[in-house]
Structures are given as structure tokens and as C-alpha cells.
Design an enzyme around this catalytic site. Structure first.
Site, PDB file in Angstrom:
ATOM      1  N   GLU A  48       0.822  -1.226   0.000  1.00  0.00           N
ATOM      2  CA  GLU A  48       0.000   0.000   0.000  1.00  0.00           C
ATOM      3  C   GLU A  48       0.855   1.274   0.000  1.00  0.00           C
ATOM      4  O   GLU A  48       0.594   2.203   0.767  1.00  0.00           O
ATOM      5  CB  GLU A  48      -0.966  -0.040   1.196  1.00  0.00           C
ATOM      6  CG  GLU A  48      -1.848  -1.282   1.180  1.00  0.00           C
ATOM      7  CD  GLU A  48      -2.656  -1.494   2.457  1.00  0.00           C
ATOM      8  OE1 GLU A  48      -2.584  -0.668   3.372  1.00  0.00           O
ATOM      9  OE2 GLU A  48      -3.364  -2.522   2.534  1.00  0.00           O
ATOM     10  N   ASN A 102       2.017  -4.707  -3.381  1.00  0.00           N
ATOM     11  CA  ASN A 102       0.676  -5.226  -3.095  1.00  0.00           C
ATOM     12  C   ASN A 102      -0.209  -4.065  -2.665  1.00  0.00           C
ATOM     13  O   ASN A 102       0.218  -3.210  -1.877  1.00  0.00           O
ATOM     14  CB  ASN A 102       0.843  -6.229  -1.932  1.00  0.00           C
ATOM     15  CG  ASN A 102      -0.427  -6.905  -1.479  1.00  0.00           C
ATOM     16  OD1 ASN A 102      -1.120  -7.516  -2.276  1.00  0.00           O
ATOM     17  ND2 ASN A 102      -0.730  -6.816  -0.183  1.00  0.00           N
ATOM     18  N   ASP A 117     -11.805 -11.017  -0.625  1.00  0.00           N
ATOM     19  CA  ASP A 117     -13.066 -11.235   0.088  1.00  0.00           C
ATOM     20  C   ASP A 117     -14.123 -10.378  -0.595  1.00  0.00           C
ATOM     21  O   ASP A 117     -13.801  -9.462  -1.345  1.00  0.00           O
ATOM     22  CB  ASP A 117     -12.984 -10.987   1.610  1.00  0.00           C
ATOM     23  CG  ASP A 117     -12.316  -9.686   2.010  1.00  0.00           C
ATOM     24  OD1 ASP A 117     -12.336  -8.734   1.212  1.00  0.00           O
ATOM     25  OD2 ASP A 117     -11.782  -9.615   3.133  1.00  0.00           O
ATOM     26  N   HIS A 160     -10.154  -6.746  -2.087  1.00  0.00           N
ATOM     27  CA  HIS A 160     -11.212  -6.656  -1.074  1.00  0.00           C
ATOM     28  C   HIS A 160     -12.425  -6.063  -1.792  1.00  0.00           C
ATOM     29  O   HIS A 160     -12.534  -4.850  -1.962  1.00  0.00           O
ATOM     30  CB  HIS A 160     -10.766  -5.749   0.080  1.00  0.00           C
ATOM     31  CG  HIS A 160      -9.648  -6.333   0.875  1.00  0.00           C
ATOM     32  ND1 HIS A 160      -9.802  -7.480   1.640  1.00  0.00           N
ATOM     33  CD2 HIS A 160      -8.348  -5.964   1.016  1.00  0.00           C
ATOM     34  CE1 HIS A 160      -8.645  -7.774   2.221  1.00  0.00           C
ATOM     35  NE2 HIS A 160      -7.749  -6.878   1.855  1.00  0.00           N
ATOM     36  N   GLU A 209      -5.719 -10.991  -1.308  1.00  0.00           N
ATOM     37  CA  GLU A 209      -6.513 -10.842  -0.073  1.00  0.00           C
ATOM     38  C   GLU A 209      -8.000 -10.837  -0.409  1.00  0.00           C
ATOM     39  O   GLU A 209      -8.764  -9.999   0.085  1.00  0.00           O
ATOM     40  CB  GLU A 209      -6.133  -9.536   0.643  1.00  0.00           C
ATOM     41  CG  GLU A 209      -4.666  -9.420   0.972  1.00  0.00           C
ATOM     42  CD  GLU A 209      -4.290  -8.154   1.732  1.00  0.00           C
ATOM     43  OE1 GLU A 209      -5.182  -7.456   2.255  1.00  0.00           O
ATOM     44  OE2 GLU A 209      -3.084  -7.854   1.796  1.00  0.00           O
TER      45      GLU A 209
HETATM   46  O1  G3I Z   1      -3.185  -0.484  17.198  1.00  0.00           O
HETATM   47  C1  G3I Z   1      -4.478  -0.504  17.826  1.00  0.00           C
HETATM   48  C2  G3I Z   1      -4.336  -0.470  19.313  1.00  0.00           C
HETATM   49  O2  G3I Z   1      -3.756   0.751  19.689  1.00  0.00           O
HETATM   50  C3  G3I Z   1      -5.715  -0.650  19.957  1.00  0.00           C
HETATM   51  O3  G3I Z   1      -5.574  -0.756  21.340  1.00  0.00           O
HETATM   52  C4  G3I Z   1      -6.378  -1.910  19.431  1.00  0.00           C
HETATM   53  C5  G3I Z   1      -7.806  -2.078  19.962  1.00  0.00           C
HETATM   54  O4  G3I Z   1      -8.452  -3.134  19.352  1.00  0.00           O
HETATM   55  O5  G3I Z   1      -6.444  -1.863  18.025  1.00  0.00           O
HETATM   56  C6  G3I Z   1      -5.164  -1.800  17.420  1.00  0.00           C
HETATM   57  O6  G3I Z   1      -5.280  -1.784  16.026  1.00  0.00           O
HETATM   58  C7  G3I Z   1      -5.655  -3.003  15.396  1.00  0.00           C
HETATM   59  C8  G3I Z   1      -4.543  -3.419  14.452  1.00  0.00           C
HETATM   60  O7  G3I Z   1      -4.944  -4.545  13.709  1.00  0.00           O
HETATM   61  C9  G3I Z   1      -3.218  -3.709  15.134  1.00  0.00           C
HETATM   62  O8  G3I Z   1      -3.301  -4.806  15.965  1.00  0.00           O
HETATM   63  C10 G3I Z   1      -6.933  -2.761  14.643  1.00  0.00           C
HETATM   64  O9  G3I Z   1      -7.973  -2.466  15.538  1.00  0.00           O
HETATM   65  C11 G3I Z   1      -7.271  -3.984  13.819  1.00  0.00           C
HETATM   66  O10 G3I Z   1      -8.412  -3.723  13.034  1.00  0.00           O
HETATM   67  C12 G3I Z   1      -6.093  -4.340  12.938  1.00  0.00           C
HETATM   68  O11 G3I Z   1      -6.414  -5.465  12.179  1.00  0.00           O
HETATM   69  C13 G3I Z   1      -5.569  -5.929  11.099  1.00  0.00           C
HETATM   70  C14 G3I Z   1      -5.352  -4.863   9.989  1.00  0.00           C
HETATM   71  O12 G3I Z   1      -4.721  -5.473   8.859  1.00  0.00           O
HETATM   72  C15 G3I Z   1      -4.440  -3.728  10.388  1.00  0.00           C
HETATM   73  O13 G3I Z   1      -4.580  -2.690   9.461  1.00  0.00           O
HETATM   74  C16 G3I Z   1      -6.346  -7.108  10.535  1.00  0.00           C
HETATM   75  O14 G3I Z   1      -6.330  -8.164  11.496  1.00  0.00           O
HETATM   76  C17 G3I Z   1      -5.746  -7.615   9.237  1.00  0.00           C
HETATM   77  O15 G3I Z   1      -6.652  -8.492   8.637  1.00  0.00           O
HETATM   78  C18 G3I Z   1      -5.546  -6.445   8.287  1.00  0.00           C
HETATM   79  O16 G3I Z   1      -4.935  -6.935   7.100  1.00  0.00           O
HETATM   80  C19 G3I Z   1      -4.721  -5.973   6.065  1.00  0.00           C
HETATM   81  C20 G3I Z   1      -3.519  -6.408   5.266  1.00  0.00           C
HETATM   82  O17 G3I Z   1      -2.416  -6.610   6.108  1.00  0.00           O
HETATM   83  C21 G3I Z   1      -3.196  -5.391   4.183  1.00  0.00           C
HETATM   84  N1  G3I Z   1      -4.351  -5.150   3.341  1.00  0.00           N
HETATM   85  C22 G3I Z   1      -5.576  -4.772   4.039  1.00  0.00           C
HETATM   86  C23 G3I Z   1      -5.918  -5.837   5.090  1.00  0.00           C
HETATM   87  C24 G3I Z   1      -7.217  -5.547   5.740  1.00  0.00           C
HETATM   88  O18 G3I Z   1      -7.127  -4.344   6.482  1.00  0.00           O
END
Ligand code: G3I
Length: 374
Positions: A171, A214, A281, A250, A279
Site C-alpha cells: 500500500e 501489493n 473477500d 477486497h 486478499e
Molecule cells: O493499534 C491498535 C491499538 O492501539 C488498539 O488498542 C487496538 C484495539 O483493538 O487496536 C489496534 O489496532 C488493530 C490493528 O490490527 C493492530 O493490531 C486494529 O484495531 C485492527 O483492526 C487491525 O487489524 C488488522 C489490519 O490489517 C491492520 O490494518 C487485521 O487483522 C488484518 O486483517 C488487516 O490486514 C490488512 C492487510 O495486512 C493489508 N491489506 C488490508 C488488510 C485488511 O485491512
């Protein structure tokens, strides 16, 4: 066709014939389908992300990869390629500047090898999920460059020969088609050279791995994918080791199907790159998280999955199709896009949806025609 695939096909045909003669056999439909990975044409990989970390941390279930054995059984059985959803990101690998935690990433790679699966590494240079010690630390430009070089060399080097593709740059271009020089930490602090250097370091650490850019919203021919075409052209002209371009895919039924997907992938193939859908969905509108999609929604979703896979299979450079969770139980979609969901090919209880059957049918339709030998 390999002998293995041929004998699997024969066995499946014999089973189908038997079940056609015994239509009252219980569970006939479920038993006749073979795993998706076995329906894929030679050299083509059907993959899945491996759930854990990221949004899962805040969900009321134990770690899926460690604890949900029904999930991991399907993960090992159905797919020919795995991508750690979060476990190879900086957030998960680097608890502190001086330490690495490879424990779960190693388990995923070992699991994949036990199951005869390839691994896609994800991701080395991204604007999201970087640890606070990095983004909020006080490092000089020279120190940051060394931190990046050391990380890329260590991580890619650790899995040399075991990870066949890396999402090196994730990205790095925004929806307007500009390099993310403000919100990507590395590009902001070190300039666009960080991108080029990361590819070169990754290539030195594993010369056999295919190195990808990607992104999302690049399924269509649009400003963003045009910008990638231009950027990658420049990188290739400068002999930067870039080997692949991937569209995350997505998709959303409300947004419509990206009609120019195959043509778009083709133009990256024309640069000599591999392409992939990494990815996939397909989210549908859901008033509540526990709503059930209508028959019309699941049919439309199945059509999107089938057309996306079809586009990839039709393009010579496109050699893998990876879903971002195969089950609604672990999908990131409802967490990030409230009001939508049910985006995967199996429901919360791992029952196959029409989308799963659509993938199976699309793969079967692409297998070379077989001539019976008996
Ligand atoms: O960093 C915050 C933290 O400060 C907070 O306390 C916590 C509360 O739930 O959230 C944390 O952020 C989370 C983050 O992962 C880091 O752990 C987000 O809520 C959560 O939604 C996030 O999820 C992942 C996301 O990437 C991060 O952007 C998903 O599990 C994962 O499926 C997703 O994957 C990405 C690919 O890597 C790249 N392409 C898009 C795809 C979907 O977003």
C-alpha cells in the site's frame, strides 16, 4: 497433468458416479467436493490468510491458529498457500528495537511445510502496524536506514528458500496515485529510496523469492493502478529486483465488480511480472453482525468470487488467488466496515457457501479436459 492430480480426478469421478447411483446417500454433496487446492490447475495456488494478531486480539475467542483445531484442519487441507494475516508484520515480529519474536511466524511456516503448502510473506514496508518504539522513537536518518536494512535482511534471510513470495511494499501509493510520502513512516523519513533499498536488501537475503508490490483499489485500470504501472516501470529500468504486482481484491457487492481486472493484470504481466490476487473477500450489506445474508446476496457474492478467480486464471501471469480468511468466523470485514460482513466462502460454522462452490466449479472448469483410460 501430474499422475497425482490424475488419480485424484479419477477417484473423484468414481465417487461422483457412485453417489449419483445412490442419491439418498447422506451428506453426498459435501463428500463429493475435493479440497480447493486439489482442483487448482498445475502451478496455480489457491491460498488463505492465517488468522491471528491484528483485529483478532480484541475479539472474544482464543487465538485461532493455536486453539481452533477445526480451523487449522481446514487451513491445512483446503489451501496450497498460506499468508500470515498479521504475524510477519513489524507489530508482531518486533516487540522492541533489540528483539525479534519469530515464535508464531515460525510455527506458521512449519505448519505450511508439514502440509505441503507455499508461504507468502506479508509485509516488509507498510504505513500501518509499525511498533511505537519505531514510529515514536528518536532515531537519526542513518539509524533508521540501518534498522530497516537489518530487519529486512534478518526476516527474509531467516526464511530463505521457505517463503516463495514477499509483499515487500504494501500500500505505498494512495488512491489519487501518489506515493505515500507522508503517511508511510519509511517513505516520510527516508524518502523513496527506502522503497528501492528494501527490494534490494530483500533480494540479497533471498535471491529466489519473488518480490511484490501489493495494494487495494488496484483491481481496475484507474489512477492508482496507472501509478503502479509507472512506478514499477521506473524500478525495472533502474534494475530494482521487482518480480510481482498484486491486487488485494477486497471487493464489495455494493461497489460492483471490477470489470477491467483481467486487462489490468495483463498489463503488469506484459512488464514481465507475476501477478496475484492476494486478499480476496467479497463483503455484502449486513444490518447487524449476526444477520444472515439473503439468497440473492450469497448468489451475487458467489458470482463475484467466481469472476475474480476466472480473471486470474485467464491471465497467464496470475498464478495465485488467496482469500483473506476463508471463514466468516475470523474475517476482518465486520470489524472494519460495520454494516457489512459475511465476506468469505464459509460461514461461522465452516459450512461452505455458494461462493465456495463457485470457486470449486471455476477451478474444475479450468482443468485440462480428461480422457478416461479404462
Ligand atoms: O493499534 C491498535 C491499538 O492501539 C488498539 O488498542 C487496538 C484495539 O483493538 O487496536 C489496534 O489496532 C488493530 C490493528 O490490527 C493492530 O493490531 C486494529 O484495531 C485492527 O483492526 C487491525 O487489524 C488488522 C489490519 O490489517 C491492520 O490494518 C487485521 O487483522 C488484518 O486483517 C488487516 O490486514 C490488512 C492487510 O495486512 C493489508 N491489506 C488490508 C488488510 C485488511 O485491512
Amino acid at each position: 497433468m501430474s499422475m497425482r492430480r490424475f488419480s485424484i480426478t479419477l477417484a473423484a469421478a468414481a465417487t461422483a458416479l457412485l453417489l449419483a447411483l445412490l442419491p439418498w446417500a447422506p451428506g453426498a454433496a459435501e463428500e463429493t467436493a475435493q479440497p480447493l487446492r486439489d482442483s487448482a490447475p498445475e502451478g496455480f495456488l489457491i491460498g488463505s490468510s492465517v488468522a491471528g494478531g491484528g483485529h483478532h486480539e480484541a475479539e472474544p475467542y482464543p487465538d485461532p491458529f493455536a486453539e481452533d483445531h477445526a480451523y487449522t484442519a481446514l487451513l491445512g487441507q483446503e489451501f496450497g498457500s498460506l499468508t500470515p494475516e498479521n504475524r510477519m508484520k513489524w507489530s508482531d515480529l518486533r516487540p522492541s528495537e533489540d528483539t525479534y519474536d519469530f515464535s508464531i511466524a515460525d510455527e506458521i511456516v512449519d505448519f505450511a511445510e508439514r502440509n505441503g503448502q507455499e508461504v507468502r510473506g506479508h509485509a516488509l514496508l507498510w504505513h500501518d502496524q509499525n511498533p511505537d518504539w519505531l514510529e515514536e522513537g528518536e532515531h537519526s536518518e542513518e539509524e533508521l536506514r540501518e534498522i530497516l536494512r537489518e530487519h529486512v535482511t534478518t526476516v527474509v534471510g531467516r526464511y530463505e528458500g521457505r517463503i516463495h513470495q514477499w509483499d515487500v511494499a504494501n500500500e505505498v501509493i494512495d488512491d489519487e496515485g501518489h506515493l505515500r510520502t507522508k503517511d508511510n513512516f519509511w517513505l516520510r523519513e527516508l524518502g523513496p529510496e527506502a522503497l528501492v533499498d528494501t527490494f534490494r536488501w530483500a533480494h540479497e537475503a533471498d535471491p529466489e523469492a519473488d518480490l511484490f508490490l501489493n495494494d487495494y483499489n488496484v483491481e481496475e485500470i484507474n489512477d492508482k493502478s496507472d501509478a503502479y504501472l509507472e512506478l514499477i516501470g521506473q524500478m525495472l529500468d533502474a534494475d530494482v529486483p521487482v518480480h510481482g504486482f498484486a491486487a488485494q481484491a477486497h471487493l464489495s457487492t455494493a461497489a460492483g465488480f471490477p470489470e477491467s481486472l483481467a486487462d489490468n493484470l495483463d498489463r503488469f504481466g506484459d512488464l514481465g511480472l507475476r501477478t496475484a490476487l492476494t486478499e480476496v473477500d467479497v463483503r455484502v450489506e449486513m444490518p447487524r453482525r449476526d444477520s444472515t445474508p439473503t439468497g440473492g446476496q450469497t448468489a451475487e457474492q458467489a458470482d463475484f468470487y467466481s469472476r475474480a478467480l476466472e480473471a486470474c486464471l485467464d491471465v497467464e501471469s496470475c498464478t495465485s488467488f488467496t482469500v483473506w480468511s476463508f471463514t466468516d468466523r475470523y474475517s476482518w470485514v465486520p470489524v472494519t466496515f460495520p454494516g457489512t460482513g459475511a465476506a468469505t466462502v464459509m460461514d461461522n460454522g465452516f459450512s461452505r457457501k455458494p461462493a465456495y462452490d463457485a470457486l470449486e466449479d471455476t477451478l474444475q472448469a479450468h482443468l485440462p479436459s480428461q480422457t478416461a483410460v479404462w
